[in-house]
Design an enzyme around this catalytic site. Structure first.
Site, PDB file in Angstrom:
ATOM      1  N   HIS A  71      44.323  45.936  47.583  1.00 41.35           N
ATOM      2  CA  HIS A  71      43.099  46.732  47.817  1.00 41.35           C
ATOM      3  C   HIS A  71      43.075  47.904  46.834  1.00 41.35           C
ATOM      4  CE1 HIS A  71      39.512  47.591  49.822  1.00 41.35           C
ATOM      5  NE2 HIS A  71      39.930  47.887  51.039  1.00 41.35           N
ATOM      6  N   MET A  72      42.218  47.811  45.813  1.00 46.76           N
ATOM      7  CA  MET A  72      42.204  48.793  44.736  1.00 46.76           C
ATOM      8  C   MET A  72      40.998  49.731  44.761  1.00 46.76           C
ATOM      9  SD  MET A  72      45.019  47.881  43.499  1.00 46.76           S
ATOM     10  CE  MET A  72      45.304  48.676  41.933  1.00 46.76           C
TER      11      MET A  72
END
Length: 719
Positions: free
Chosen positions: A36-37
């Site tokens: 999850h960026m």
């Protein structure tokens, strides 16, 4: 229609590319587990994946207005970790053949590394018997939609890559309680996520990785400093590297091993990068090895030229080395400053503007560095590492530890030591952190003062060095430290307790060998256990080979991307000996490295070092660990130094010899200590010898070759 428009827009803006094992997405039961960026991640997956998945979204987020607006475009279900029915609903959806996307971290990264992995996603995978498809999102963290503002250099339109990794499964763990099964499934998923990060690491040389870090974190971001107290930015270090590289190539040939006898300083980092970019292979020479040890190293690598510094030789009182070693050409950097011509300066200026053109043709698998073993058990061996193996170890470290560009490293371990080179130089440079290079770890009062003065957050060293820093430091000197890592020797209990009591800091113990570039296992805040060296790093395979006479554990063998290319031995100068290991059935398997260490693993995968195979004595047919002997001595006298070795014994095969700096230590005290620890009487030495100081190697380890020679000399015993 809307998704088609978004796909075109995102592809145009971010040059978004979907790659990897796309066929695995079409299996019947699929659980997709991306990292999850950024806030873009869900949209990216919705518009680019070739399947229409159901997104598991935390209920606190799914109730927001913007999520309700997306409901007609994207299928999602609210996920409430406190309600078991949420998990059951996801398991049911997977069973019905709907692909499900869960972000196991549960939040956008604020470090650039993996965040905490929630157990729920792993438990869903195990419960549903799903095909787990790891997916890596790269590049979205640099957009304004990420949460790395102030950590990395933001870009409006970075390239974004979505990589689908090979599918795997998470079998339901065997444990009596549901809580334990859930935890073990979560740990399995965490391992899968770490392996996914390792799988997408770029194929680069050291110089290319340095340039990528320069672009990623900023051309003028300060990255390195030494005792001159003049910080250099990435561009400043690049300029020095170009200059030194231009000079070094005059005195060497492409592919040649080039000796570097230099201290921890910015010029050494520049020499490493400069030599590497011009196709030379820097060989880091141990200036504490003496004429004999250095001659062995030079012979093993067929090194013809050594670059050093007059100032360094003066301050270190090391002139006996060039005077005693005449078979190589000694080049002094100070003498070369004025040799740069106008043409050279124009070349440097041109390649500051186009730095990639400065690198001669190289491959990541080519030789990049030569490090030498300590010689604690014989002649130093040259360990040849490729660009790939060194950078793989850096990436392994970054995968398990949350180092960021906001960190500041104190690097006092010498750069000829693998621990000092990889952890103390390459890791901060490739992470965007700032590193302070100090020339000696033995300055026990100065190093803590510099940690305080330079606001360092990361410190590493041997147990001996860390123990001495703690003795002399002010309690506030280490107030900003968040990582203190011990390696190269066993962490002593009194050192661990002193740091915790005086500074409130838990030392994280690790384990490494030069041949593995060097870190093999390490405790980190996310996974730590006292009296172990942590878990084996992602990307590595390990196995234990049984050793006759040793019941607990076995001989550790390793395979992975960080394993060396091979050895250079003084017996066969210049010949590269590729790693191979006996699999326990008499067959030599290439690619495996035998550490020679006796190791055991607990049920959680944490590694405990029992000792080296060569550091076991065979007394009357029984195997006795010399490290147990030293542990008995430390328990009896914890403020002194002790080292155990062996000597021949006509009656029992071998006999123990204990060298100590404690003049009052008696065998009776050792017997009492052994009983306290539950150790056998066979591990209590009869031959106890007093030394004012133990002979040490440059790494801080005891010099066991010298001690073994001393033990075989007759001397009065104290019993």
């Amino acid at each position: 229609m809307v998704l088609t428009f978004l796909r075109a827009l995102l592809r145009l803006a971010f040059r978004t590319r979907l790659t990897g094992d796309l066929a695995s997405l079409n299996k019947r039961r699929v659980l997709i587990t991306p990292n999850h960026m950024s806030f873009l991640d869900g949209i990216l997956l919705a518009v680019f994946l070739p399947v229409k998945p159901v997104f598991a979204v935390y209920s606190s987020i799914s109730s927001q207005w913007y999520m309700r607006a997306l409901r007609s475009l994207i299928d999602f279900v609210p996920l409430d970790p406190t309600k078991p029915m949420s998990v059951k609903h996801l398991v049911k959806l997977i069973g019905q053949g709907r692909p499900v996307v869960i972000f196991p971290e549960g939040r956008i990264t604020v470090t650039g590394s993996l965040m905490k992995i929630y157990d729920g996603a792993g438990f869903v995978a195990a419960k549903s018997q799903a095909t787990v498809v790891p997916l890596r999102i790269e590049g979205a963290e640099y957009t304004p939609f990420g949460r790395l503002g102030g950590v990395v250099k933001r870009r409006l339109f970075p390239r974004i890559t979505l990589t689908v990794l090979p599918a795997t499964t998470i079998p339901m763990p065997q444990a009596p309680r549901a809580r334990d099964r859930r935890r073990l499934a979560g740990e399995h998923l965490h391992h899968i996520m770490m392996e996914a990060r390792m799988a997408v690491r770029p194929r680069e040389t050291l110089y290319q990785a340095f340039l990528a870090a320069r672009t990623r974190y900023g051309l003028f971001k300060p990255c390195i400093e030494d005792v001159n107290f003049k910080p250099d930015s990435y561009s400043g270090l690049l300029k020095k590297s170009l200059g030194v590289g231009r000079i070094l190539e005059r005195y060497s040939q492409p592919g040649e091993y080039v000796g570097l006898l230099l201290p921890n300083a910015t010029v050494t980092a520049a020499a490493i990068l400069g030599a590497s970019m011009r196709g030379r292979v820097p060989a880091m020479l141990n200036y504490t090895a003496g004429v004999k040890g250095l001659t062995s190293a030079l012979t093993a690598g067929e090194i013809k030229t050594v670059f050093t510094s007059r100032q360094f030789l003066d301050k270190g009182k090391l002139w006996h080395l060039p005077q005693g070693i005449t078979q190589v050409k000694w080049i002094y950097l100070e003498d070369l400053k004025d040799t740069l011509t106008t043409q050279d300066k124009l070349w440097i200026l041109g390649h500051l503007l186009l730095p990639r053109r400065a690198m001669v043709a190289q491959q990541p698998e080519d030789a990049a560095m030569v490090l030498f073993t300590s010689g604690s058990e014989g002649h130093p061996k040259g360990v040849v590492h490729s660009h790939k193996s060194l950078l793989a170890n850096v990436e392994q470290i970054r995968t398990v530890a949350d180092f960021t560009p906001c960190d500041r490293f104190m690097s006092a371990l010498p750069l000829f030591h693998a621990f000092g080179l990889t952890v103390g130089l390459f890791t901060p440079l490739m992470t965007g952190a700032r590193v302070f290079l100090y020339p000696s770890p033995l300055h026990y009062r100065i190093v803590p003062e510099l940690v305080y003065d330079r606001n360092c957050t990361v410190l590493f060293g041997t147990s001996t060095f860390l123990g001495n820093y703690a003795r002399f430091a002010n309690p506030y000197d280490f107030a900003r430290l968040r990582y203190v890592v011990a390696g190269a020797e066993k962490l002593q209990d009194h050192t661990r307790e002193l740091w915790m009591e005086k500074y409130g800091i838990r030392i994280l113990e690790g384990y490494g060998v030069t041949e593995c570039a060097p870190v093999v296992a390490i405790n980190v805040p996310m996974a730590a256990k006292s009296h172990t060296v942590g878990r084996i790093l992602p990307g590595m395979d390990s196995r234990l080979v049984s050793v006759p006479g040793i019941e607990q554990g076995g001989r550790l063998q390793l395979r992975g991307p960080n394993i060396m290319k091979g050895y250079l031995r003084v017996e066969h100068p210049g010949r590269l000996e590729a790693p191979q290991a006996d699999n326990g059935e008499g067959q030599m398997e290439p690619g495996w490295y035998d550490t020679g260490d006796i190791v055991s693993f607990d049920e959680g995968g944490f590694c405990q070092i029992q000792g080296r195979v060569k550091r076991f004595a065979k007394i009357a047919g029984e195997m006795v660990s010399l490290e147990i002997v030293e542990q008995i001595a430390r328990n009896a006298s914890d403020d002194k130094q002790h080292a155990a070795t062996i000597k021949p014994d006509g009656n029992r095969g071998e006999a123990l010899v204990l060298f100590t700096t404690d003049a009052q230590l008696t065998r009776e005290q050792l017997m009492h200590s052994a009983r306290e620890l539950g150790s056998p009487e066979l591990a209590v030495p009869r031959d106890i010898r007093l030394l004012s100081q133990l002979p040490l190697l440059g790494s801080g380890k005891p010099d066991f070759v010298t001690l073994r020679e001393m033990a075989e000399q007759p001397e009065d015993r104290r019993e």
